[in-house]
Design a protein around this motif. Sequence first.
Motif, PDB file in Angstrom:
ATOM      1  N   TYR A  48      -1.467  18.344  29.513  1.00 24.98           N
ATOM      2  CA  TYR A  48      -2.375  17.250  29.856  1.00 24.98           C
ATOM      3  C   TYR A  48      -3.833  17.630  29.649  1.00 24.98           C
ATOM      4  O   TYR A  48      -4.710  17.163  30.363  1.00 24.98           O
ATOM      5  CB  TYR A  48      -2.111  16.777  31.288  1.00 24.98           C
ATOM      6  CG  TYR A  48      -0.706  16.251  31.430  1.00 24.98           C
ATOM      7  CD1 TYR A  48      -0.340  15.029  30.865  1.00 24.98           C
ATOM      8  CD2 TYR A  48       0.277  16.998  32.079  1.00 24.98           C
ATOM      9  CE1 TYR A  48       0.956  14.567  30.941  1.00 24.98           C
ATOM     10  CE2 TYR A  48       1.580  16.545  32.175  1.00 24.98           C
ATOM     11  CZ  TYR A  48       1.911  15.321  31.595  1.00 24.98           C
ATOM     12  OH  TYR A  48       3.205  14.860  31.676  1.00 24.98           O
ATOM     13  N   LYS A  49      -4.066  18.546  28.703  1.00 26.39           N
ATOM     14  CA  LYS A  49      -5.445  18.889  28.366  1.00 26.39           C
ATOM     15  C   LYS A  49      -5.747  18.467  26.928  1.00 26.39           C
ATOM     16  O   LYS A  49      -4.900  18.614  26.045  1.00 26.39           O
ATOM     17  CB  LYS A  49      -5.680  20.396  28.534  1.00 26.39           C
ATOM     18  CG  LYS A  49      -5.643  20.834  29.997  1.00 26.39           C
ATOM     19  CD  LYS A  49      -6.186  22.237  30.174  1.00 26.39           C
ATOM     20  CE  LYS A  49      -6.165  22.625  31.640  1.00 26.39           C
ATOM     21  NZ  LYS A  49      -7.038  23.753  31.933  1.00 26.39           N
ATOM     22  N   THR A  50      -6.972  18.011  26.725  1.00 24.21           N
ATOM     23  CA  THR A  50      -7.419  17.519  25.421  1.00 24.21           C
ATOM     24  C   THR A  50      -7.492  18.600  24.370  1.00 24.21           C
ATOM     25  O   THR A  50      -7.987  19.685  24.646  1.00 24.21           O
ATOM     26  CB  THR A  50      -8.857  16.983  25.544  1.00 24.21           C
ATOM     27  OG1 THR A  50      -8.848  15.928  26.466  1.00 24.21           O
ATOM     28  CG2 THR A  50      -9.409  16.503  24.219  1.00 24.21           C
ATOM     29  N   ASN A  55      -6.407  12.896  26.599  1.00 28.04           N
ATOM     30  CA  ASN A  55      -4.992  12.674  26.844  1.00 28.04           C
ATOM     31  C   ASN A  55      -4.553  11.207  26.924  1.00 28.04           C
ATOM     32  O   ASN A  55      -3.520  10.827  26.398  1.00 28.04           O
ATOM     33  CB  ASN A  55      -4.654  13.396  28.139  1.00 28.04           C
ATOM     34  CG  ASN A  55      -3.211  13.793  28.184  1.00 28.04           C
ATOM     35  OD1 ASN A  55      -2.449  13.173  28.875  1.00 28.04           O
ATOM     36  ND2 ASN A  55      -2.819  14.790  27.412  1.00 28.04           N
ATOM     37  N   HIS A  56      -5.376  10.360  27.546  1.00 34.93           N
ATOM     38  CA  HIS A  56      -4.913   8.976  27.747  1.00 34.93           C
ATOM     39  C   HIS A  56      -5.158   8.089  26.521  1.00 34.93           C
ATOM     40  O   HIS A  56      -4.821   6.922  26.526  1.00 34.93           O
ATOM     41  CB  HIS A  56      -5.573   8.372  28.993  1.00 34.93           C
ATOM     42  CG  HIS A  56      -7.071   8.288  28.890  1.00 34.93           C
ATOM     43  ND1 HIS A  56      -7.913   9.043  29.690  1.00 34.93           N
ATOM     44  CD2 HIS A  56      -7.878   7.572  28.070  1.00 34.93           C
ATOM     45  CE1 HIS A  56      -9.169   8.763  29.362  1.00 34.93           C
ATOM     46  NE2 HIS A  56      -9.173   7.885  28.386  1.00 34.93           N
ATOM     47  N   THR A  63      -1.981  17.661  21.942  1.00 32.85           N
ATOM     48  CA  THR A  63      -2.591  18.130  23.188  1.00 32.85           C
ATOM     49  C   THR A  63      -2.727  19.653  23.031  1.00 32.85           C
ATOM     50  O   THR A  63      -2.258  20.223  22.040  1.00 32.85           O
ATOM     51  CB  THR A  63      -1.684  17.839  24.387  1.00 32.85           C
ATOM     52  OG1 THR A  63      -0.492  18.605  24.218  1.00 32.85           O
ATOM     53  CG2 THR A  63      -1.337  16.360  24.469  1.00 32.85           C
ATOM     54  N   THR A 365      -6.321  19.404  34.718  1.00 35.72           N
ATOM     55  CA  THR A 365      -5.961  18.662  33.514  1.00 35.72           C
ATOM     56  C   THR A 365      -6.969  17.519  33.361  1.00 35.72           C
ATOM     57  O   THR A 365      -7.699  17.209  34.311  1.00 35.72           O
ATOM     58  CB  THR A 365      -4.548  18.066  33.644  1.00 35.72           C
ATOM     59  OG1 THR A 365      -4.539  17.182  34.768  1.00 35.72           O
ATOM     60  CG2 THR A 365      -3.500  19.150  33.838  1.00 35.72           C
ATOM     61  N   ASP A 366      -6.975  16.881  32.187  1.00 35.27           N
ATOM     62  CA  ASP A 366      -7.891  15.740  31.981  1.00 35.27           C
ATOM     63  C   ASP A 366      -7.698  14.698  33.072  1.00 35.27           C
ATOM     64  O   ASP A 366      -8.644  14.233  33.693  1.00 35.27           O
ATOM     65  CB  ASP A 366      -7.594  15.038  30.645  1.00 35.27           C
ATOM     66  CG  ASP A 366      -7.874  15.901  29.432  1.00 35.27           C
ATOM     67  OD1 ASP A 366      -8.250  17.072  29.593  1.00 35.27           O
ATOM     68  OD2 ASP A 366      -7.699  15.383  28.315  1.00 35.27           O
ATOM     69  N   ARG A 367      -6.446  14.306  33.273  1.00 37.36           N
ATOM     70  CA  ARG A 367      -6.220  13.186  34.189  1.00 37.36           C
ATOM     71  C   ARG A 367      -6.493  13.573  35.630  1.00 37.36           C
ATOM     72  O   ARG A 367      -6.960  12.757  36.414  1.00 37.36           O
ATOM     73  CB  ARG A 367      -4.829  12.587  34.006  1.00 37.36           C
ATOM     74  CG  ARG A 367      -3.690  13.554  34.246  1.00 37.36           C
ATOM     75  CD  ARG A 367      -2.363  12.884  33.957  1.00 37.36           C
ATOM     76  NE  ARG A 367      -1.268  13.747  34.372  1.00 37.36           N
ATOM     77  CZ  ARG A 367      -0.007  13.370  34.351  1.00 37.36           C
ATOM     78  NH1 ARG A 367       0.329  12.177  33.921  1.00 37.36           N
ATOM     79  NH2 ARG A 367       0.930  14.204  34.748  1.00 37.36           N
ATOM     80  N   ILE A 370     -10.241  13.301  36.064  1.00 37.41           N
ATOM     81  CA  ILE A 370     -10.682  11.892  36.144  1.00 37.41           C
ATOM     82  C   ILE A 370     -10.354  11.319  37.532  1.00 37.41           C
ATOM     83  O   ILE A 370     -11.183  10.672  38.170  1.00 37.41           O
ATOM     84  CB  ILE A 370     -10.010  11.046  35.025  1.00 37.41           C
ATOM     85  CG1 ILE A 370     -10.530  11.505  33.649  1.00 37.41           C
ATOM     86  CG2 ILE A 370     -10.262   9.559  35.229  1.00 37.41           C
ATOM     87  CD1 ILE A 370      -9.734  10.972  32.461  1.00 37.41           C
ATOM     88  N   THR A 371      -9.139  11.600  38.014  1.00 42.74           N
ATOM     89  CA  THR A 371      -8.732  11.099  39.332  1.00 42.74           C
ATOM     90  C   THR A 371      -9.592  11.709  40.434  1.00 42.74           C
ATOM     91  O   THR A 371     -10.047  11.009  41.348  1.00 42.74           O
ATOM     92  CB  THR A 371      -7.246  11.469  39.605  1.00 42.74           C
ATOM     93  OG1 THR A 371      -6.489  11.075  38.476  1.00 42.74           O
ATOM     94  CG2 THR A 371      -6.705  10.770  40.829  1.00 42.74           C
TER      95      THR A 371
END
Length: 383
Positions: A48-50, A55-56, A63, A365-367, A370-371
């Motif tokens: 889940y890392k760019t 990622n999204h 990835t 992770t990216d997400r 962001i969260t």
Amino acid sequence: MKSLAPYACSNDTCKGRQFHEPCPEYRSEYQRDRDRIIHSSAFRRLEYKTQVFVNHEGDMFRTRLTHSIEVAQISRTIARILNLNEELAETIALAHDVGHTPFGHAGQDALNACMANYDGFEHNLQSLRVVDVLEQRYAEFDGLNLTFESREGIIKHCAIKKAASIGDVGERFLNHTQASLEAQLVDLADQIAYNNHDVDDGLRAGLISIKQLRKVMLFNDQYSQVIKQYPELPERRLIYEVTRRLINNQVVDLVETTKQNLIELNIKTLDDVRKQKQAIVQFSEQMSVEILSLKQFLRKELYQHYRVHRMSNKAKKIISNLFDAFMNDIKLLPPEHQQTVHHYQEQFGEKGQARVVSDYVAGMTDRFAITEYGRIFNPSELT
Ligand code: MG
């Protein structure tokens, strides 16, 4: 299986681990290293890392995890052809990016800027820190207690002023000697992987076009051959066929050039490898020039594309705001990380606190980043 070349790394020449462990019963030392990487939490989080695309943005893009697997595939191929240690090459490849921040290079740049007064942040050094310190899963020691050879491969580059702080694996940067051939080949396999998959991902995302790429000789040579041979081939399949050939072309060049170098430099042992002033695993001069022009194209047309730049800009904000928030109020950190802050503060003061915060942010992770950003800064998320 063919026997290893005399200059390959092997169980016999392995310089061992920081904490002594009995030899594995059924595996080689480097198989054990590889297995430890695969079971680590930092490795799982690469999913889940760019790499380039966040990622999204879509499920089809590379990835950090799929990038690392591609690097491992290319590395194993090269290692096998040259009779080098395939298991060691695979280990280094799978581990080489475990220290990367979320959001690719934008994340690394932002975190490095945040850490400017606290010894900085560098993803190679962080990868070493992950395998030496941050993974905590064994009863007997912190980290994964990997062999010297795996650790030296992970630290691909290192600024001279940092080299003294990383002990045995930093020495080669100070006395200008070389890493093993396995480490050298993974470094270039990494470049082969990202240059070519970024062409593929960039085309898929519509950020670059075939028309633009045809100005890059490396691409155009392969493209012209494929289109001549298969004029009716649908575009997506055409792109796959071209990138497949591009990878093969670069691998063959690297293998041939390296074989030649081994002969010309009269390399007989691992010591001969280490004593060289320059890397032995190399592309030909012609190929190096062509790869450089592909890289320059990608930098200008893809990595600095306004849509990528816009995302990078947002990513930098997320990273630096998270860092500042945790520095200003450590109570925003989960309790176990607060404890680590106290522990590091006692030893290193504010620098210690910054290091723990940067470890925490880099591990996201990216997400998750962001969260977490939403949880800390968005007033409507009162949870
Ligand atoms: Mg990489």
